[in-house]
Scaffold this motif. Structure first.
Motif, PDB file in Angstrom:
ATOM      1  N   ARG A  79      35.839  47.330  54.433  1.00  0.00           N
ATOM      2  CA  ARG A  79      36.879  48.330  54.164  1.00  0.00           C
ATOM      3  C   ARG A  79      37.625  48.684  55.441  1.00  0.00           C
ATOM      4  O   ARG A  79      38.846  48.848  55.430  1.00  0.00           O
ATOM      5  N   THR A  82      40.172  45.951  56.356  1.00  0.00           N
ATOM      6  CA  THR A  82      41.383  45.945  55.527  1.00  0.00           C
ATOM      7  C   THR A  82      42.380  46.978  56.037  1.00  0.00           C
ATOM      8  O   THR A  82      43.593  46.796  55.933  1.00  0.00           O
ATOM      9  N   ASP A 105      35.132  42.559  46.324  1.00  0.00           N
ATOM     10  CA  ASP A 105      34.839  43.927  45.898  1.00  0.00           C
ATOM     11  C   ASP A 105      33.475  43.902  45.206  1.00  0.00           C
ATOM     12  O   ASP A 105      32.507  43.479  45.798  1.00  0.00           O
ATOM     13  N   ARG A 123      41.743  43.935  50.032  1.00  0.00           N
ATOM     14  CA  ARG A 123      40.466  44.334  49.445  1.00  0.00           C
ATOM     15  C   ARG A 123      39.314  43.653  50.186  1.00  0.00           C
ATOM     16  O   ARG A 123      39.526  42.833  51.071  1.00  0.00           O
ATOM     17  N   ALA A 152      46.392  41.737  42.577  1.00  0.00           N
ATOM     18  CA  ALA A 152      45.097  42.411  42.542  1.00  0.00           C
ATOM     19  C   ALA A 152      44.189  41.810  41.475  1.00  0.00           C
ATOM     20  O   ALA A 152      42.977  41.759  41.631  1.00  0.00           O
ATOM     21  N   HIS A 155      41.941  38.803  42.766  1.00  0.00           N
ATOM     22  CA  HIS A 155      40.958  38.928  43.842  1.00  0.00           C
ATOM     23  C   HIS A 155      39.597  38.390  43.388  1.00  0.00           C
ATOM     24  O   HIS A 155      38.980  38.914  42.463  1.00  0.00           O
ATOM     25  N   ARG A 269      45.770  53.675  45.883  1.00  0.00           N
ATOM     26  CA  ARG A 269      45.533  52.434  46.628  1.00  0.00           C
ATOM     27  C   ARG A 269      46.813  51.944  47.295  1.00  0.00           C
ATOM     28  O   ARG A 269      46.793  51.507  48.449  1.00  0.00           O
TER      29      ARG A 269
END
Length: 354
Positions: A79, A82, A105, A123, A152, A155, A269
């Motif tokens: 995290r 990113t 994730d 992510r 997204a 991913h 986000r």
């Protein structure tokens, strides 16, 4: 010396070979050069002196593509990374040999030789690869706007080797890597455009649940997402406002955004990703953290800092400091082969073609 305003005479290229510099130095150089993308390390107990690596990467202006042959490695994009790396790209990897298991994730991912896998670099990921050879393609997120609802959904998505379109894209990537050493810069730019077009075509034919290709016409999801991005600075933006602006009911809006965690989660986000990119940009180095947060709809510096720290595990100020430390000073040069620091800065110079 070649003037800084002169055009390249060859496609900028970066290489590392353990056969030339030794396994331990190759691993150190590789880990440093990809530090913006992920932490790369050997499994616990592995002998770095026995590490084998042969990579060659080319900067094509709008994309980066490389051939990576390596002994087994573990990769992690945290995290914090990113937030601090300033990357907003899609990473597409063809595994020619070997494979990996891991997570994108919270999604379990297994890749075999012949598969193609996709990662959204806004992510997290954590993988452990066997000895491998992959072709990696890095494309800015902007290249997908207006064509895909959102990357997204992709991913951790695996395009299986059994699919004909996976094979088509894989064959193309292998052919491109073989021919790149002979291409001049003008041809390389054309090949970059062709590469993005083919990748988009293949992805549009392999849409995960909840994602749709728009074929040039904005889908209901894309309309809503574009409206959100255009109004991130409005602290009052909510589902009712978005539904009214895009001509749909709240119930329809909620259904559209359910696959990406809901409307509020998507807004948060996008605000935080936008803020992280702004903090990482050298153009904003003299701007106050507070102003960057307020411009993205956060009501106060404290609210922004708390949300940022929850999302990325570090404060906005720490993200800015780490980004400054990671930022390489180099950009693609007229020379064919470049050094490690220039390569590390390449990813920040990628721009979607206009």
């Amino acid at each position: 010396m070649v003037g800084s305003d002169e055009l390249p005479t060859a496609v900028p290229n970066f290489q590392i070979e353990s056969g030339r510099i030794g396994g331990k130095q190759a691993l150190t150089s590789f880990a440093a050069s990809v530090a913006d993308v992920f932490e790369a390390k050997r499994a616990k107990g592995a002998d770095d002196d026995d590490y084998g690596l042969a990579i060659s990467v080319w900067h094509l202006g709008t994309v980066m593509i490389g051939s990576f042959r390596s002994s087994a490695l573990e990769f992690e994009r945290s995290r914090a990374l990113t937030a601090e790396s300033g990357l907003d790209h899609l990473l597409i990897q063809l595994y020619v040999e070997g494979g990996f298991t891991g997570t994108a994730d919270d999604r379990d991912v297994t890749v075999r030789a012949g598969d193609i896998v996709l990662f959204d670099l806004s992510r997290t990921l954590s993988t452990a690869a066997s000895d491998f050879w992959n072709i990696s393609l890095l494309i800015p997120r902007q290249s997908f706007e207006g064509v895909m609802d959102t990357v997204a959904h992709f991913h951790g998505e695996v395009l299986p080797r059994e699919a004909q379109m996976t094979g088509l894209l894989g064959d193309y990537l292998l052919s491109l890597v073989r021919r790149l050493p002979e291409l001049n810069p003008a041809d390389a730019i054309l090949s970059a455009n062709a590469t993005v077009a083919l990748a988009l075509t293949v992805l549009a034919g392999h849409t995960p649940a909840g994602s749709r290709a728009s074929n040039g016409i904005a889908s209901p999801f894309r309309k809503a997402a574009l409206y959100i991005d255009a109004n991130l600075n409005d602290p009052r933006i909510n589902a009712g406002q978005i539904a009214s602006a895009t001509g749909m009911s709240r119930a329809s809006l909620y259904r559209l955004f359910e696959p990406v965690g809901g409307v509020a989660s998507h807004i948060r986000r996008r605000r935080l990703t936008s803020a992280a990119l702004a903090l990482a940009s050298p153009a904003n180095r003299h701007r106050r953290v507070k102003d960057i947060g307020l411009e993205r709809g956060f009501s106060s510096e404290a609210t922004f800092s708390r949300a940022f720290s929850r999302a990325f595990g570090i404060s906005p100020m720490a993200a800015r400091s780490r980004a400054a430390a990671l930022l390489a000073t180099g950009v693609p040069t007229p020379e064919a082969e470049v050094d490690q620091d220039v390569f590390a800065g390449w990813m920040r110079t990628l721009q979607a073609s206009s």
